[in-house]
Design a protein around this motif. Structure first.
Motif, PDB file in Angstrom:
ATOM      1  N   LEU A 119      -0.522  52.267 -59.157  1.00  0.00           N
ATOM      2  CA  LEU A 119       0.101  51.807 -60.316  1.00  0.00           C
ATOM      3  C   LEU A 119      -0.340  52.339 -62.413  1.00  0.00           C
ATOM      4  CD1 LEU A 119      -2.108  48.284 -58.986  1.00  0.00           C
ATOM      5  CD2 LEU A 119      -0.204  49.285 -58.258  1.00  0.00           C
ATOM      6  N   ALA A 120       0.481  51.127 -62.690  1.00  0.00           N
ATOM      7  CA  ALA A 120       0.564  52.134 -63.838  1.00  0.00           C
ATOM      8  C   ALA A 120      -0.558  51.767 -64.616  1.00  0.00           C
ATOM      9  CB  ALA A 120       2.206  51.061 -65.017  1.00  0.00           C
ATOM     10  N   GLY A 121      -1.129  50.685 -64.234  1.00  0.00           N
ATOM     11  CA  GLY A 121      -2.744  50.804 -64.725  1.00  0.00           C
ATOM     12  C   GLY A 121      -3.856  51.620 -64.272  1.00  0.00           C
ATOM     13  N   GLY A 122      -3.417  52.080 -63.773  1.00  0.00           N
ATOM     14  CA  GLY A 122      -4.036  53.625 -62.770  1.00  0.00           C
ATOM     15  C   GLY A 122      -4.981  53.764 -61.990  1.00  0.00           C
ATOM     16  N   ALA A 123      -4.877  51.742 -61.236  1.00  0.00           N
ATOM     17  CA  ALA A 123      -5.061  51.909 -59.965  1.00  0.00           C
ATOM     18  C   ALA A 123      -4.588  52.675 -58.718  1.00  0.00           C
ATOM     19  CB  ALA A 123      -6.011  50.149 -60.272  1.00  0.00           C
ATOM     20  N   VAL A 124      -5.034  52.968 -58.029  1.00  0.00           N
ATOM     21  CA  VAL A 124      -4.436  53.365 -56.162  1.00  0.00           C
ATOM     22  C   VAL A 124      -4.853  52.457 -55.317  1.00  0.00           C
ATOM     23  CG1 VAL A 124      -4.083  55.345 -54.600  1.00  0.00           C
ATOM     24  CG2 VAL A 124      -4.302  55.479 -57.165  1.00  0.00           C
ATOM     25  N   LEU A 125      -3.903  52.191 -54.568  1.00  0.00           N
ATOM     26  CA  LEU A 125      -3.788  51.435 -53.694  1.00  0.00           C
ATOM     27  C   LEU A 125      -4.069  51.931 -52.216  1.00  0.00           C
ATOM     28  CD1 LEU A 125      -2.185  47.839 -54.726  1.00  0.00           C
ATOM     29  CD2 LEU A 125      -4.362  48.499 -55.493  1.00  0.00           C
ATOM     30  N   PRO A 126      -4.500  52.082 -51.303  1.00  0.00           N
ATOM     31  CA  PRO A 126      -4.056  52.403 -50.027  1.00  0.00           C
ATOM     32  C   PRO A 126      -3.396  51.127 -49.348  1.00  0.00           C
ATOM     33  CG  PRO A 126      -5.828  52.119 -49.856  1.00  0.00           C
ATOM     34  CD  PRO A 126      -5.943  52.129 -51.592  1.00  0.00           C
ATOM     35  N   TYR A 127      -2.510  51.691 -47.826  1.00  0.00           N
ATOM     36  CA  TYR A 127      -2.186  51.222 -47.312  1.00  0.00           C
ATOM     37  C   TYR A 127      -1.274  51.395 -46.171  1.00  0.00           C
ATOM     38  CZ  TYR A 127       2.272  53.467 -47.261  1.00  0.00           C
ATOM     39  OH  TYR A 127       3.374  54.553 -48.176  1.00  0.00           O
ATOM     40  N   ASP A 128      -2.261  50.532 -44.737  1.00  0.00           N
ATOM     41  CA  ASP A 128      -1.200  50.608 -43.724  1.00  0.00           C
ATOM     42  C   ASP A 128      -0.266  50.760 -43.090  1.00  0.00           C
ATOM     43  OD1 ASP A 128      -4.187  51.857 -42.451  1.00  0.00           O
ATOM     44  OD2 ASP A 128      -4.614  49.579 -43.491  1.00  0.00           O
ATOM     45  N   LYS A 129       0.321  49.984 -43.688  1.00  0.00           N
ATOM     46  CA  LYS A 129       1.898  48.659 -44.445  1.00  0.00           C
ATOM     47  C   LYS A 129       2.536  48.993 -45.376  1.00  0.00           C
ATOM     48  CE  LYS A 129       3.292  48.754 -39.157  1.00  0.00           C
ATOM     49  NZ  LYS A 129       3.693  50.354 -38.875  1.00  0.00           N
ATOM     50  N   LEU A 130       3.754  49.243 -45.845  1.00  0.00           N
ATOM     51  CA  LEU A 130       4.271  49.027 -47.264  1.00  0.00           C
ATOM     52  C   LEU A 130       5.282  48.035 -47.185  1.00  0.00           C
ATOM     53  CD1 LEU A 130       3.641  49.486 -50.472  1.00  0.00           C
ATOM     54  CD2 LEU A 130       5.059  51.483 -49.622  1.00  0.00           C
ATOM     55  N   ILE A 131       5.597  47.180 -47.586  1.00  0.00           N
ATOM     56  CA  ILE A 131       6.592  46.321 -48.148  1.00  0.00           C
ATOM     57  C   ILE A 131       6.924  46.713 -49.181  1.00  0.00           C
ATOM     58  CG2 ILE A 131       6.934  43.737 -47.351  1.00  0.00           C
ATOM     59  CD1 ILE A 131       5.407  43.314 -45.290  1.00  0.00           C
ATOM     60  N   LEU A 132       8.498  47.185 -49.404  1.00  0.00           N
ATOM     61  CA  LEU A 132       8.885  46.615 -50.841  1.00  0.00           C
ATOM     62  C   LEU A 132       9.936  46.008 -50.630  1.00  0.00           C
ATOM     63  CD1 LEU A 132       9.638  50.324 -50.734  1.00  0.00           C
ATOM     64  CD2 LEU A 132       7.474  49.651 -51.574  1.00  0.00           C
ATOM     65  N   SER A 133      10.448  44.975 -52.159  1.00  0.00           N
ATOM     66  CA  SER A 133      10.654  44.001 -51.831  1.00  0.00           C
ATOM     67  C   SER A 133      10.912  43.764 -53.828  1.00  0.00           C
ATOM     68  CB  SER A 133      10.337  42.093 -51.145  1.00  0.00           C
ATOM     69  OG  SER A 133      11.147  41.472 -52.124  1.00  0.00           O
ATOM     70  N   PRO A 134      11.303  44.842 -54.226  1.00  0.00           N
ATOM     71  CA  PRO A 134      11.693  45.076 -55.402  1.00  0.00           C
ATOM     72  C   PRO A 134      12.693  44.291 -56.008  1.00  0.00           C
ATOM     73  CG  PRO A 134      12.856  47.444 -54.530  1.00  0.00           C
ATOM     74  CD  PRO A 134      11.694  46.520 -53.449  1.00  0.00           C
ATOM     75  N   GLY A 135      13.568  43.931 -55.245  1.00  0.00           N
ATOM     76  CA  GLY A 135      14.493  43.497 -55.946  1.00  0.00           C
ATOM     77  C   GLY A 135      15.986  44.005 -56.389  1.00  0.00           C
ATOM     78  N   ILE A 136      16.769  44.252 -57.253  1.00  0.00           N
ATOM     79  CA  ILE A 136      17.805  44.951 -58.114  1.00  0.00           C
ATOM     80  C   ILE A 136      17.795  45.757 -59.302  1.00  0.00           C
ATOM     81  CG2 ILE A 136      19.404  43.578 -57.035  1.00  0.00           C
ATOM     82  CD1 ILE A 136      20.094  42.979 -60.133  1.00  0.00           C
ATOM     83  N   ASP A 137      17.607  47.246 -59.272  1.00  0.00           N
ATOM     84  CA  ASP A 137      18.326  47.045 -60.568  1.00  0.00           C
ATOM     85  C   ASP A 137      20.201  48.184 -61.277  1.00  0.00           C
ATOM     86  OD1 ASP A 137      15.583  48.079 -62.489  1.00  0.00           O
ATOM     87  OD2 ASP A 137      15.073  49.010 -60.362  1.00  0.00           O
ATOM     88  N   PHE A 138      19.895  48.270 -62.385  1.00  0.00           N
ATOM     89  CA  PHE A 138      21.645  48.354 -62.227  1.00  0.00           C
ATOM     90  C   PHE A 138      21.902  50.050 -62.784  1.00  0.00           C
ATOM     91  CE2 PHE A 138      20.386  44.626 -65.193  1.00  0.00           C
ATOM     92  CZ  PHE A 138      20.794  44.036 -63.585  1.00  0.00           C
ATOM     93  N   VAL A 139      23.075  50.526 -61.837  1.00  0.00           N
ATOM     94  CA  VAL A 139      23.844  51.691 -61.758  1.00  0.00           C
ATOM     95  C   VAL A 139      23.707  52.030 -63.278  1.00  0.00           C
ATOM     96  CG1 VAL A 139      25.803  53.256 -60.909  1.00  0.00           C
ATOM     97  CG2 VAL A 139      24.564  51.154 -59.646  1.00  0.00           C
ATOM     98  N   ASP A 140      23.448  53.710 -64.150  1.00  0.00           N
ATOM     99  CA  ASP A 140      23.854  53.802 -64.935  1.00  0.00           C
ATOM    100  C   ASP A 140      24.948  53.802 -64.779  1.00  0.00           C
ATOM    101  OD1 ASP A 140      21.294  53.223 -65.510  1.00  0.00           O
ATOM    102  OD2 ASP A 140      20.644  56.101 -65.049  1.00  0.00           O
TER     103      ASP A 140
END
Length: 422
Positions: A119-140
């Motif tokens: 994370l940007a704040g410095g924390a590190v999160l361990p996981y057994d399963k990771l779910i990504l739902s980040p929406g969209i960004d734009f194509v440069d």
């Protein structure tokens, strides 16, 4: 361990069988699920994992925004049918009543070998399963002359909130008889009917405030979602106000100059007063940083939304390349429930049901003139495949259109409750 997970997932998808719980590699207590992105996919997945596991899972939701503004219904704010405050939702109930650990921070890296999220704040999160739902960004470079540094001059307003408010303020300040231009996106993109509902809502607002104003749509696509319904509605409610330029007339050869407020359409320069640039889209950046995209979208397995690159990573909603489902809030919510069921089964041994998906997209054309399109879907080895569908018809009477609009209001209340537990 990888082979065992693969077998269990296949059995669950095929027959809804009871799976044995996963063995955690480092011997820690509760299985840990990290969800990145608190929108229609991520918030729903986090809530269902926490609720249905009865506390057996440690669920962390990472979302930088303390208030989430829905992109769906934001066009209705432009048209004057919704207040911005009604589109904003917070995470207190999700954390308090449902036990989700909500972390308001940016995910800046994923180490799939170590199974950690930085994370940007410095924390590190361990996981057994990771779910990504980040929406969209734009194509440069998708629209020459435009990038996100120009979004205050020419808003995209395709991530709801301040951009939506900015676009409305610009529209309200437009000179009498001025021109609003929209640069529409190429396929695939978030909410296929969205740009054209936006045109409808902008036209509704301008008809009342600035009736001699003009709307110019510059579109790289030959056709678009609900085209017949929108064009019928535009003729009925906003005759003479809206002009669309498709690829046959240069709609696929467009550049902009935000400082001069001009749109160049295949060499023909148009002076405009407000310009809404909606560029080509791609998966939210963290999916690319996690190494699960093909450069634009994240390919997934239809049965459980798991990444085709890593069986312990799942991708939902707009960011996923999954097959026939449109990129919509309804789709993300539907996919999240399938994913949550599969993840819970893999980690706790609970029953996993065969994947079923559905979607409906409503659009408002004018006051109580609502239309919709939707379908049901199933998981196949290749993709999420459409089973059947429906769409509003041209020529429907006003009572049916009013009922369709009211149906959309009920859906909005329902999906918000489903996401946030309110």
């Amino acid at each position: 361990m990888t082979n065992r997970r693969t077998v269990l997932r296949g059995l669950a998808a095929a027959g809804g069988l009871l799976a044995a719980p996963a063995v955690l590699a480092d011997g820690h207590g509760k299985p840990r699920v990290v969800v990145i992105g608190g929108g229609s996919g991520g918030a729903t997945a986090a809530r269902y994992l926490a609720k249905d596991s009865g506390g057996a899972l440690d669920v962390t939701l990472v979302e930088p925004s303390r208030t989430y503004f829905t992109c769906y219904f934001s066009n209705l704010y432009l048209g004057g049918f919704q207040d911005m405050k009604d589109l904003g939702h917070t995470y207190g109930t999700l954390a308090g009543a449902h036990g989700v650990n909500v972390v308001h921070d940016w995910a800046v890296d994923v180490d799939r070998d170590a199974k950690t999220v930085a994370l940007a704040g410095g924390a590190v999160l361990p996981y057994d399963k990771l779910i990504l739902s980040p929406g969209i960004d734009f194509v440069d470079g998708a629209v020459p002359g435009w990038d996100v540094s120009k979004q205050n001059k020419m808003p995209h307003a395709y991530k709801a909130g301040s951009q939506t408010e900015l676009l409305k303020a610009q529209l309200e300040a437009m000179p009498e008889g001025g021109t609003f231009a929209m640069v529409a996106p190429p396929n695939p993109y978030r909410c296929p009917p969205g740009p054209y509902e936006r045109v409808s809502m902008v036209a509704h607002m301008l008809k009342a405030r600035n009736p001699t104003a003009k709307i110019l749509i510059v579109d790289p696509k030959e056709k678009f979602s609900k085209q017949g319904l929108f064009e019928e509605g535009w003729q009925a409610h906003y005759a003479g106000m809206i002009d669309r330029i498709g690829p046959d007339f240069g709609g696929d050869a467009v550049s902009v100059d935000p400082e001069a407020m001009t749109v160049d359409i295949d060499g023909s320069v148009e002076q405009v007063d407000v310009c809404n640039v909606i560029p080509a889209m791609k998966a939210g950046r963290i999916a690319d940083m996690a190494g699960v995209t093909d450069g634009r979208w994240a390919p997934v397995n239809a049965a459980d939304m798991s990444s085709k690159v890593d069986a312990d990573v799942y991708v939902l909603g707009d960011a996923a390349q999954q097959g026939d489902m449109p990129k919509s809030g309804f789709s993300a919510n539907s996919q999240a429930k399938v994913c949550a069921n599969a993840v819970r089964g893999a980690l706790t041994g609970s029953r996993v049901f065969p994947a079923r998906f559905s979607n409906t997209c409503w659009s408002l054309i004018s006051t109580e003139d609502g239309v919709k399109v939707g379908a049901t879907y199933e998981a196949t080895p290749e993709k999420i495949a459409k089973v059947d569908g429906f769409i509003s018809q041209t020529g429907e009477d006003s009572a049916l259109r009013k009922a369709t609009y009211e149906e959309s209001l009920g859906w909005y209340a329902g999906i918000v409750s489903d996401m946030f537990g309110v």
